[in-house]
Enzyme design. Structure first.
Site, PDB file in Angstrom:
ATOM      1  N   PHE A 137      12.275  15.794 -11.696  1.00 44.39           N
ATOM      2  CA  PHE A 137      11.515  15.485 -10.851  1.00 44.39           C
ATOM      3  C   PHE A 137      12.139  14.055 -10.243  1.00 44.39           C
ATOM      4  CE2 PHE A 137       8.422  12.710  -8.439  1.00 44.39           C
ATOM      5  CZ  PHE A 137       7.888  13.740  -7.519  1.00 44.39           C
ATOM      6  N   ASP A 222      17.864   7.646 -13.455  1.00 45.24           N
ATOM      7  CA  ASP A 222      16.395   7.698 -12.581  1.00 45.24           C
ATOM      8  C   ASP A 222      15.500   7.224 -13.679  1.00 45.24           C
ATOM      9  OD1 ASP A 222      14.060   7.836 -11.430  1.00 45.24           O
ATOM     10  OD2 ASP A 222      14.410   9.689 -10.320  1.00 45.24           O
ATOM     11  N   LYS A 251       8.435   2.374  -8.730  1.00 49.08           N
ATOM     12  CA  LYS A 251       6.835   2.449  -9.416  1.00 49.08           C
ATOM     13  C   LYS A 251       6.745   0.924  -9.886  1.00 49.08           C
ATOM     14  CE  LYS A 251       5.988   7.398 -10.037  1.00 49.08           C
ATOM     15  NZ  LYS A 251       7.129   8.153 -10.333  1.00 49.08           N
TER      16      LYS A 251
HETATM   17  C1  LIG Z   1       7.722   9.079  -9.085  1.00 49.67           C
HETATM   18  C2  LIG Z   1       9.209   9.105  -9.312  1.00 49.67           C
HETATM   19  C3  LIG Z   1      10.164   9.351  -8.101  1.00 49.67           C
HETATM   20  C4  LIG Z   1       9.688   9.165  -6.726  1.00 49.67           C
HETATM   21  O1  LIG Z   1       9.066   7.966  -6.659  1.00 49.67           O
HETATM   22  P1  LIG Z   1       8.021   7.763  -5.132  1.00 49.67           P
HETATM   23  O2  LIG Z   1       7.695   6.319  -5.013  1.00 49.67           O
HETATM   24  O3  LIG Z   1       6.884   8.935  -5.616  1.00 49.67           O
HETATM   25  O4  LIG Z   1       8.839   8.279  -3.967  1.00 49.67           O
HETATM   26  C5  LIG Z   1      11.219   9.556  -8.667  1.00 49.67           C
HETATM   27  N1  LIG Z   1      11.799   9.695  -9.750  1.00 49.67           N
HETATM   28  C6  LIG Z   1      10.668   9.799 -10.787  1.00 49.67           C
HETATM   29  C7  LIG Z   1      11.679   9.954 -12.261  1.00 49.67           C
HETATM   30  C8  LIG Z   1       9.743   9.554 -10.463  1.00 49.67           C
HETATM   31  O5  LIG Z   1       8.719   9.684 -11.711  1.00 49.67           O
END
Ligand SMILES: *Cc1c(COP(=O)(O)O)cnc(C)c1O
Length: 396
Positions: A137, A222, A251
């Protein structure tokens, strides 16, 4: 109509929230419109690592609100340079590119890797390949969902962006086999959060580092959900003492106040971006930077990471003592757990609904898994209470 009904009538139906209408938050607690209070065990998917309205973060935001909030990158502001310096130092890297949301950081990382591939590695034009993983994700943009294996996220949004190859997570040989001369990056989550807190086999992160180095491929971690204290270390990659070439952060970087994301890398890699080649109107704004600087300052001492690690060990013990007839598997690292329910149990959503009735908010993921990611501010007593309520919930 109340807020829930208004959302239903006038809002898009692209979420399926737990039906609770929140009006106030403080630390690990939130209150609904009837004054009932709940422990927040989701922390806005780890965007609230320091809880609701942490006084240091609110203070930083208020001070900046009283001076300067937005300049755009057409002009300089006094917060941005300090933010870049402090975040680069926290990461052990050299250069920061600020964006707003996580998906924008991922998009930026993809553009960075491709341009690096063409200009530095010498990949033929438009041939760059990025390796990604099953159950990933990384966000919701058209390019990112092009390589999402989740049909809900992916289907009916084509035509899709090419240039990605998806391979099994945690499989070293599959990675070796997938890398070719045109591979510019390996884009991965060191722990897969949305997939249900999936932890790769021991040694995999080190192998990814080795394979990337041997093949002149960028290792892009990520850490938007796994980073900034959640996993008991500043970054989940530290679990195997690995430094990627690029961190993607978001986040918790915004302290639960502003959307703040960033790409952090070496100077050599970041320098493939020149003026006008990438940007964002709000990225690097002084309000976001002021809050994010305070987040970085809080992480610099290591106390939050240690707290996540200690409370996490406690959480794990408590979760492992849940009835094996109810729980198929518990996966956890730091203050972050995926509780996979046994076959025949109510769904993750049903468990979350009953748990809510007992004053605890959490969210299911992938049907049968309940994700637990409390604010790192939670106390051991609050955690024990929440798990006791979960045990009651599972008893049925
Ligand atoms: C939440 C998340 C995203 C996307 O972040 P948004 O601020 O919702 O665009 C990307 N990668 C990971 C691993 C995430 O948990």
């Amino acid at each position: 109509m109340n807020g829930i009904e208004l959302e239903d009538k006038y809002g898009a139906h692209n979420y399926f929230p737990v039906p609770v209408l929140l009006t106030r938050g403080e630390g690990s607690w939130v209150w609904d419109s009837e004054g009932k209070k709940y422990l927040d065990l989701l922390s806005a998917y780890s965007a609230l690592n320091f809880g609701h309205r942490h006084p240091r973060l609110v203070e930083a935001a208020k001070a900046q609100l009283d001076t300067l909030t937005l300049t755009s990158r057409a002009f300089h502001n006094t917060q941005l340079g300090l933010f870049c310096q402090e975040l680069a130092e926290l990461c052990g890297l050299e250069s920061v590119l600020p964006m707003n949301t996580g998906a924008e950081a991922v998009e930026t990382g993809i553009k960075l890797a491709r341009k690096w591939g063409y200009q530095v590695k010498g990949v033929p034009r438009d041939q760059a390949k990025i390796i990604v993983f099953e159950d990933n994700f990384h966000g919701r943009t058209t390019t990112i969902i092009s390589f999402s294996p989740d049909p809900d996220a992916h289907d009916h949004f084509g035509p899709y962006t090419p240039g990605f190859e998806c391979i099994p997570y945690g499989d070293v040989e599959a990675l070796r086999a997938a890398i070719d001369d045109n591979t510019v990056a390996v884009l991965f989550e060191p722990i897969q959060g949305e997939a249900g807190v999936i932890i790769p086999p021991e040694g995999w992160l080190r192998s990814v580092r080795e394979i990337c180095t041997q093949n002149n491929v960028l290792m892009i971690a990520d850490e938007i959900q796994s980073g900034l204290g959640r996993a008991g270390t500043t970054f989940a990659c530290e679990h195997e003492n690995v430094l990627p070439d690029v961190y993607l952060l978001g986040k918790a970087l915004g302290g639960g106040i502003m959307p703040v994301s960033a790409v952090v890398s070496t100077r050599a890699v970041m320098d493939v971006f020149g003026p006008n080649q990438h940007g964002s109107t709000f990225g690097g704004n002084p309000l976001s930077c002021a809050v994010a600087r305070e987040v970085v300052a809080m992480l610099r001492t290591g106390e939050w990471q240690q707290r996540a690690s200690e409370l996490g060990a406690h959480l794990r013990l408590r979760l492992e003592s849940l009835d094996g007839a109810h729980v198929k598997e518990v996966r956890s690292r730091g203050l972050w757990a995926g509780i996979e329910l046994a076959p025949g149990m109510p769904t993750g959503r049903e468990v979350c609904m009953t748990w809510m009735g007992k004053g605890v908010l959490a969210k299911d993921t992938h049907g049968s898994t309940v994700r637990v990611a409390p604010p790192l501010t939670i106390t051991e007593q609050e955690l024990d209470h929440a798990i006791a309520m979960l045990a009651e919930t599972l008893q049925g």
